[in-house]
Scaffold this active site. Structure first.
Site, PDB file in Angstrom:
ATOM      1  N   HIS A 138       0.815  -1.069   0.015  1.00  0.00           N
ATOM      2  CA  HIS A 138       0.006  -0.001   0.004  1.00  0.00           C
ATOM      3  C   HIS A 138       0.740   1.286   0.186  1.00  0.00           C
ATOM      4  CE1 HIS A 138      -1.872  -3.305   2.243  1.00  0.00           C
ATOM      5  NE2 HIS A 138      -2.702  -3.215   1.491  1.00  0.00           N
TER       6      HIS A 138
HETATM    7  S1  FES Z   1       1.850  -0.492   2.961  1.00  0.00           S
HETATM    8 FE1  FES Z   1       0.373  -1.805   3.568  1.00  0.00          FE
HETATM    9  S2  FES Z   1       1.353  -3.442   4.214  1.00  0.00           S
HETATM   10 FE2  FES Z   1       3.009  -2.180   3.867  1.00  0.00          FE
END
Ligand code: FES
Ligand code: HEM
Lengths: 173, 427
Positions: A138
């Site tokens: 993410h």
């Molecule tokens: S940014 Fe969501 S798990 Fe690493």
């Protein structure tokens, strides 16, 4: 009717009701607990909780990934410049403020749990906007001290309990 | 529901049985002569289709469990064994994996149907709430099932989703350890997920029975949203709806078969044919398609805890629907404004599904934020406001009587004045 019952002393029957309920509840709880606790890590899982890593072959600027409790540990031998940058950036307005010095035992070696503090993916080394790690899941960016700089992760990469056994061996856990 | 029909046992045996275990009476009243509105369209066949989906998953699942091994060292290989060695193993596995997708496709249509025709309104609140419970159980079951093949997506999907628990303040970490049976997703996790994945469909089965029981107390809603008044509005379930349901199911099966036989892996992710590696995260972790809208909501929020709360909130809000939309007129047919917002809602859900598969950056992130806001606004703002201000279109008097009712619904949704006229009653 209600008057008399309200004024009455608790009867033997009330006593029996309450005792039965208390015994019943205690019994139910003591049966429920083993059923819940069996879900927790078993003795064999907990037994694996310490490992040793040989770091003698890591060159400056290189790193090693070892598994501890099913999670990767990043061991990074940082260059002079990297240490300088990490310390200089202590003074910036960081999302999770921590001094670089508080995150290491020996400036040259950074030891962190390689699990993104967002939702548990493994960040990729030598990438992202801050010269450290980048988590592809993410989009969290970590710097060369493993500190979160940008993205949804709330905290810095965790530093596991570890110690230098000797020059070449780190014991984790 | 008015039952002006009575089951009468015909022969000696059924009379004898009826006095002891009224099984035939039950079947007759609930399956054969059950009075059903005569105007149900094909959107109303999905309840039956869903029941068949559940039965299919249970049968194929039990068979798969005869060959599958829930152990991290063997799970992946046992799936390959099923695919290559077990007689018709490929067919059974493809039916089960695509069956899950078909199940979700059907449940989405079923739910949008309820949303469009106002089926969650009085007196069907319990039917709706049980439906949301089923939906939640389906999500949990589907998620756990996807972990079992122990591929890369299984492992990393499980890691990301179970880590959501750790966001709960204070108790998060210990609860996560309890859930996983260790410090990361591993063999204990796989074992318990298998155990629960086997159990939950039977729990769903139980809730479905309650769901249909509640349905048979109030009777079906129908596309007009006008309650059944007398037996002129209904026909018996058999043969009219048994045939309609079967026909719809056969068409549904044709599509299902297309996936099983011609494109069995299109709905899955190729990375799940790589065995799980706890030391290597794939470049893109995506859940199964039917969870994408929720995943998009999770990622639309920059704050971790808020993201998790909104994701769960997007389902929890459904429980409160009967009290958010208080408009008495049920069907969107007679609610011109609601109809527009409903269509936008469907679009926002589809968009969220699309965005859940994209990297959360730039325009994608912006769009997922807009759709997330719309998703919640639809329930929390638009529904209550429309209940107050919308003026419904004139409605027919009854299901069998197309003459317009001169009853005026006030903006509060209640009946304001006028008495319906039955002068036009055709029969
Ligand atoms: S940014 Fe969501 S798990 Fe690493
Ligand atoms: C396993 C999943 C499910 C099964 C097997 C199932 C089964 C059924 C059946 C057989 C009917 C009657 C036929 C029909 O109207 O289509 C029905 C009606 C209904 N279902 Fe479901 N259902 C499921 C999930 C859900 C979910 C997730 C929801 C919503 C959240 C839901 C909401 C409703 C409502 C509101 C009705 C009444 C509809 C009406 O009469 O208009 N159901 N269901």
């Amino acid at each position: 009717m209600t008057d008399t019952t309200e004024n009455q002393e608790p009867s033997r029957r009330d006593f029996l009701y309450i005792t039965t309920a208390v015994f019943g509840a205690t019994g139910a709880a003591s049966v429920a607990w083993p059923l819940i606790d069996q879900l927790n890590p078993s003795a064999s899982v907990s037994a694996l909780s310490s490992i040793e890593a040989d770091i003698s072959s890591i060159p400056e600027g290189g790193s090693l990934k070892v598994a501890w409790r099913g999670k990767p540990i990043f061991i990074r031998r940082r260059t002079k410049e990297e240490i300088e940058i990490a310390e200089k950036e202590d003074s910036l307005d960081l999302p999770h403020p921590e001094k670089d010095l508080d995150r290491v035992k020996n400036k040259e070696w950074l030891v962190v749990v390689g699990v993104c503090t967002h939702l548990g993916c493994i960040p990729i080394a030598d990438s992202g906007d801050f010269g450290g790690w980048f988590c592809p899941c993410h989009g969290s960016h970590y710097d060369i001290s493993g500190r979160i700089r940008k993205g949804p992760a709330p905290t810095n990469l965790e530093v596991p309990p570890y110690e230098f056994v000797n020059e070449n061996i780190i014991k984790i856990g | 529901m008015n039952h002006d029909y009575q089951y009468t046992p015909k022969n000696g045996f059924s009379k004898w049985l009826d006095k002891r275990l009224p099984l035939m009476r039950f079947a007759d009243e609930n399956l054969l002569s059950f009075p059903t509105p005569k105007n149900l369209n094909y959107f109303y066949t999905f309840g039956f289709i869903l029941t068949m989906c559940l039965v299919t998953q249970i049968i194929t699942g039990i068979v798969l469990a005869m060959h599958y091994v829930p152990n991290t060292t063997l799970a992946f290989d046992s799936i390959e064994h099923i695919m290559r060695d077990v007689n018709y193993g490929w067919l059974i596995r493809y039916t089960h994996s695509n069956g899950a997708s078909m199940f979700f496709l059907a449940v989405f249509i079923h739910m949008f149907r309820g949303l469009y025709y106002g089926s969650y309104k009085e007196p069907r609140e319990i039917i709706w709430i049980l439906g949301v419970v089923i939906f939640l159980l389906m999500i949990i079951t589907g998620f756990m099932g996807y972990v079992l093949p122990w591929g890369q997506m299984s492992f990393w999907g499980a890691t990301v989703i179970t880590n959501l628990v750790a966001t709960i303040p204070i108790i998060g970490e210990p609860v996560l350890t309890l859930l996983l049976g260790g410090y990361s997703v591993d063999n204990p996790t796989l074992n318990r997920f298998f155990s629960l994945h086997y159990l939950l469909p039977f729990v769903i089965f139980g809730v479905v029975i309650l769901h249909i029981w509640a349905l048979h107390v109030t009777g079906n809603n129908n596309p007009t949203g006008i309650e059944v008044k007398d037996s002129k509005d209904t026909i018996s379930f058999h043969p009219y709806y048994t045939v309609k349901d079967l026909f719809a199911y056969i068409v549904f099966l044709l599509m299902f078969c297309y996936f099983i036989f011609y494109n069995p892996n299109i709905l899955g992710h190729p990375d799940n044919y790589i065995e799980a590696d706890p030391m290597l995260t794939p470049a893109h972790i995506v859940p199964e398609w039917y969870l994408l809208p929720f995943y998009a909501i999770l990622r639309a929020v920059p704050d971790k805890l808020m993201g998790v709360l909104l994701m769960f909130g997007s389902i929890v809000v459904l429980f409160f629907l009967p009290w958010l939309d208080t408009m008495k007129v049920k069907s969107a047919r007679y609610r011109p404004l609601y109809k527009i917002f409903f269509i936008l809602f469907v679009i926002s859900c589809l968009l969220l599904g699309y965005l859940g598969a994209k990297a959360p950056e730039g325009i994608y992130l912006f769009l997922s934020r807009v759709s997330t806001i719309y998703y919640f606004a639809f329930f929390l703002v638009i529904m209550p406001v429309l209940s107050r201000i919308e003026k419904p279109l004139p409605m027919p008097i009854g299901i069998s009587n197309p003459a317009l009712n001169n009853t005026v619904y006030d903006s509060g949704g209640g009946v304001a004045s006028g008495t319906p006229s039955y002068a036009m009653d055709s029969k």
